[in-house]
Design a protein around this motif. Structure first.
Motif, mmCIF file in Angstrom:
data_model
loop_
_atom_site.group_PDB
_atom_site.id
_atom_site.type_symbol
_atom_site.label_atom_id
_atom_site.label_comp_id
_atom_site.label_asym_id
_atom_site.label_seq_id
_atom_site.Cartn_x
_atom_site.Cartn_y
_atom_site.Cartn_z
ATOM 1 N N ALA A 107 -8.834 6.541 -7.822
ATOM 2 C CA ALA A 107 -7.443 6.070 -7.681
ATOM 3 C C ALA A 107 -7.113 5.707 -6.235
ATOM 4 O O ALA A 107 -6.286 4.837 -5.980
ATOM 5 N N CYS A 154 -8.327 4.999 0.748
ATOM 6 C CA CYS A 154 -6.922 4.875 1.165
ATOM 7 C C CYS A 154 -6.639 5.734 2.397
ATOM 8 O O CYS A 154 -6.893 6.936 2.398
ATOM 9 N N ARG A 214 -13.754 2.646 2.761
ATOM 10 C CA ARG A 214 -12.427 2.007 2.674
ATOM 11 C C ARG A 214 -11.457 2.812 1.814
ATOM 12 O O ARG A 214 -10.525 2.258 1.229
ATOM 13 N N ASP A 257 -9.540 -2.632 -8.885
ATOM 14 C CA ASP A 257 -9.843 -2.825 -7.465
ATOM 15 C C ASP A 257 -10.880 -3.933 -7.343
ATOM 16 O O ASP A 257 -11.941 -3.862 -7.953
ATOM 17 N N ALA A 259 0.829 -1.215 0.000
ATOM 18 C CA ALA A 259 0.000 0.000 0.000
ATOM 19 C C ALA A 259 0.854 1.251 0.000
ATOM 20 O O ALA A 259 0.522 2.226 -0.654
HETATM 21 C C1 HEM Z 1 -0.117 6.971 -4.933
HETATM 22 C C2 HEM Z 1 -0.261 6.443 -3.742
HETATM 23 C C3 HEM Z 1 -1.402 5.562 -3.307
HETATM 24 C C4 HEM Z 1 -2.496 5.104 -3.999
HETATM 25 C C5 HEM Z 1 -2.875 5.384 -5.450
HETATM 26 C C6 HEM Z 1 -3.276 4.294 -3.084
HETATM 27 C C7 HEM Z 1 -4.463 3.653 -3.411
HETATM 28 C C8 HEM Z 1 -5.199 2.875 -2.544
HETATM 29 C C9 HEM Z 1 -6.409 2.157 -2.885
HETATM 30 C C10 HEM Z 1 -7.042 2.102 -4.274
HETATM 31 C C11 HEM Z 1 -6.843 1.527 -1.766
HETATM 32 C C12 HEM Z 1 -8.081 0.618 -1.638
HETATM 33 C C13 HEM Z 1 -7.689 -0.824 -1.886
HETATM 34 C C14 HEM Z 1 -8.877 -1.746 -1.722
HETATM 35 O O1 HEM Z 1 -9.552 -1.708 -0.706
HETATM 36 O O2 HEM Z 1 -9.126 -2.521 -2.632
HETATM 37 C C15 HEM Z 1 -5.920 1.855 -0.704
HETATM 38 C C16 HEM Z 1 -6.035 1.394 0.596
HETATM 39 C C17 HEM Z 1 -5.128 1.658 1.592
HETATM 40 N N1 HEM Z 1 -3.999 2.428 1.493
HETATM 41 FE FE1 HEM Z 1 -3.373 3.439 -0.146
HETATM 42 N N2 HEM Z 1 -2.639 4.261 -1.871
HETATM 43 C C18 HEM Z 1 -1.498 5.026 -1.954
HETATM 44 C C19 HEM Z 1 -0.562 5.258 -0.948
HETATM 45 C C20 HEM Z 1 -0.667 4.803 0.336
HETATM 46 C C21 HEM Z 1 0.297 5.063 1.403
HETATM 47 C C22 HEM Z 1 1.572 5.897 1.243
HETATM 48 C C23 HEM Z 1 -0.157 4.431 2.520
HETATM 49 C C24 HEM Z 1 0.424 4.335 3.913
HETATM 50 C C25 HEM Z 1 1.488 4.925 4.321
HETATM 51 C C26 HEM Z 1 -1.405 3.771 2.169
HETATM 52 C C27 HEM Z 1 -2.167 3.040 3.043
HETATM 53 C C28 HEM Z 1 -3.353 2.416 2.715
HETATM 54 C C29 HEM Z 1 -4.105 1.577 3.641
HETATM 55 C C30 HEM Z 1 -3.729 1.285 5.095
HETATM 56 C C31 HEM Z 1 -5.234 1.127 2.939
HETATM 57 C C32 HEM Z 1 -6.353 0.204 3.467
HETATM 58 C C33 HEM Z 1 -7.522 1.063 3.904
HETATM 59 C C34 HEM Z 1 -8.721 0.233 4.348
HETATM 60 O O3 HEM Z 1 -8.947 -0.840 3.801
HETATM 61 O O4 HEM Z 1 -9.448 0.677 5.230
HETATM 62 N N3 HEM Z 1 -1.686 4.028 0.842
HETATM 63 N N4 HEM Z 1 -4.937 2.680 -1.189
#
Ligand code: HEM
Length: 252
Positions: free
Chosen positions: A189, A197, A195, A125, A48
Motif C-alpha cells: 500500500a 512512501c 521508492r 502502481d 501524495a
Molecule cells: C494513507 C496514506 C498514504 C499512502 C497509502 C501512500 C502511498 C504511497 C505510494 C504507493 C507511493 C509510491 C508511488 C509510486 O512511486 O508509484 C507513495 C510515494 C510517496 N508518498 Fe505516500 N502515501 C500516503 C501518504 C503520504 C503522505 C501523508 C505524504 C507526505 C506528507 C506522502 C508522501 C509521499 C512521497 C513524497 C512519495 C514519493 C516517494 C519517492 O518517489 O521517492 N505520502 N506513497
C-alpha cells in the motif's frame, strides 16, 4: 504570487509553508528548481499527502459502519489509552493525545492497515522498466515497458492473505495485542523498496489522530445501509459519490 510575497511585499517574508520553503531553496539552484519543477512538487504533495489519507479515513469510516463491534472496540481502546473527556471537549482530548498515547493505539493501527489492505489509497502502481529485466517467473521485460502492480487485487488474494482475505479483520495484524507489520512486498500500500512512501509514518500519525478523535466522540452509521458503496476509478481510491453517514454524539 508567492514569489511576490517572499520578496517582502507581504507578511514580512515570514511564510513557513512548504511552497515558500521550496522557493527559498530554489534560489540556490534556479536552473533545475524552476517553476515547472515547483509546480510538480506541489501537485505531488497534494496527491501524495492529502487525497491518500483523506480517502483512507473515508473507507475506514465506511468499514466501521459495516462492523459496529470493531467500531466499539476502537472507541474503547482510545478511551482506555487516552482517557475520557467531557462531551464536546475536543481540544482537551487532543492535548492528551501525545506521541506515547498514539504509540499505544495498536488496535487502531491494525484497523487502519486493514483498511489499506482492502482499500489501498493507490490501487494501481505504475512504473516503467529502466533496463531489460527478467521477472522471477521468467517473464522478460524490455527497457521502457510499463509494469503495474495492482495493490487492490493483491490485498484480496486468498493465496496471499488466506481464506478470509475478503473479511475486514484488524486482528490479523496483531500478535499478543501488538501490531506486527507485514513485508511491504506482501502489503505494498505504501510501495516497497527504495521508492517507498516518504510520508508513511506521518500518514499513520495523522490518520490515528483524526480517527481517535472521531471514534471517541461519535458513533457512525451509514445514512442508507441498503445503498451499495463502491469506488471511483481515479489515481487514488475515492468513494463514488462520497460517503453519507450519520454521526451520533457518544455519551462519554
Ligand atoms: C494513507 C496514506 C498514504 C499512502 C497509502 C501512500 C502511498 C504511497 C505510494 C504507493 C507511493 C509510491 C508511488 C509510486 O512511486 O508509484 C507513495 C510515494 C510517496 N508518498 Fe505516500 N502515501 C500516503 C501518504 C503520504 C503522505 C501523508 C505524504 C507526505 C506528507 C506522502 C508522501 C509521499 C512521497 C513524497 C512519495 C514519493 C516517494 C519517492 O518517489 O521517492 N505520502 N506513497
Amino acid at each position: 504570487m508567492r514569489r511576490h510575497d517572499l520578496l517582502g511585499f507581504k507578511n514580512n517574508n515570514r511564510k513557513e509553508d512548504i511552497l515558500s520553503r521550496f522557493l527559498l531553496e530554489s534560489k540556490k539552484n534556479p536552473e533545475t528548481m524552476n517553476d515547472r519543477y515547483l509546480r510538480d512538487i506541489i501537485l505531488n504533495f497534494m496527491f501524495a499527502g492529502k487525497d491518500t489519507t483523506a480517502g483512507t479515513l473515508s473507507w475506514f469510516t465506511y468499514l466501521l459502519c459495516k462492523h459496529p463491534l470493531i467500531q466499539e472496540k476502537i472507541a474503547q481502546e482510545v478511551k482506555e489509552t487516552v482517557g475520557s473527556c467531557e462531551k464536546g471537549q475536543f481540544t482537551q482530548f487532543v492535548e492528551k493525545l501525545t506521541e506515547g498515547a498514539l504509540e499505544k493505539l495498536q488496535y487502531l493501527h491494525a484497523a487502519l492497515s486493514e483498511t489499506l489492505r482492502l482499500y489501498p489509497a493507490v490501487p494501481i502502481d505504475r512504473q516503467s522498466a529502466c533496463k531489460d529485466d527478467i521477472l522471477p517467473d521468467g517473464f522478460k521485460v524490455k527497457k521502457g515497458d510499463g509494469v503495474n502492480h495492482v495493490t487492490y487485487a493483491m490485498g484480496r488474494m486468498k493465496y496471499i492473505w488466506g481464506d478470509d482475505a475478503e473479511d475486514f479483520r484488524p486482528g490479523r495484524w496483531l500478535h499478543d495485542g501488538v501490531f506486527r507489520p507485514e513485508s511491504p512486498f506482501k502489503f505494498p500500500a505504501f510501495h516497497a523498496g527504495p521508492r517507498t512512501c516518504l510520508g508513511k509514518d506521518f500518514a499513520y500519525r495523522q490518520m490515528k489522530i483524526v480517527a481517535a478523535l472521531l471514534t471517541v466522540f461519535f458513533r457512525f452509521n451509514l445514512k442508507d445501509p441498503s445503498k451499495e458503496v463502491t469506488y471511483k476509478t481515479m489515481l487514488t481510491l475515492h468513494i463514488d459519490q462520497g460517503l453519507h453517514v450519520r454521526a451520533v454524539h457518544r455519551l462519554l
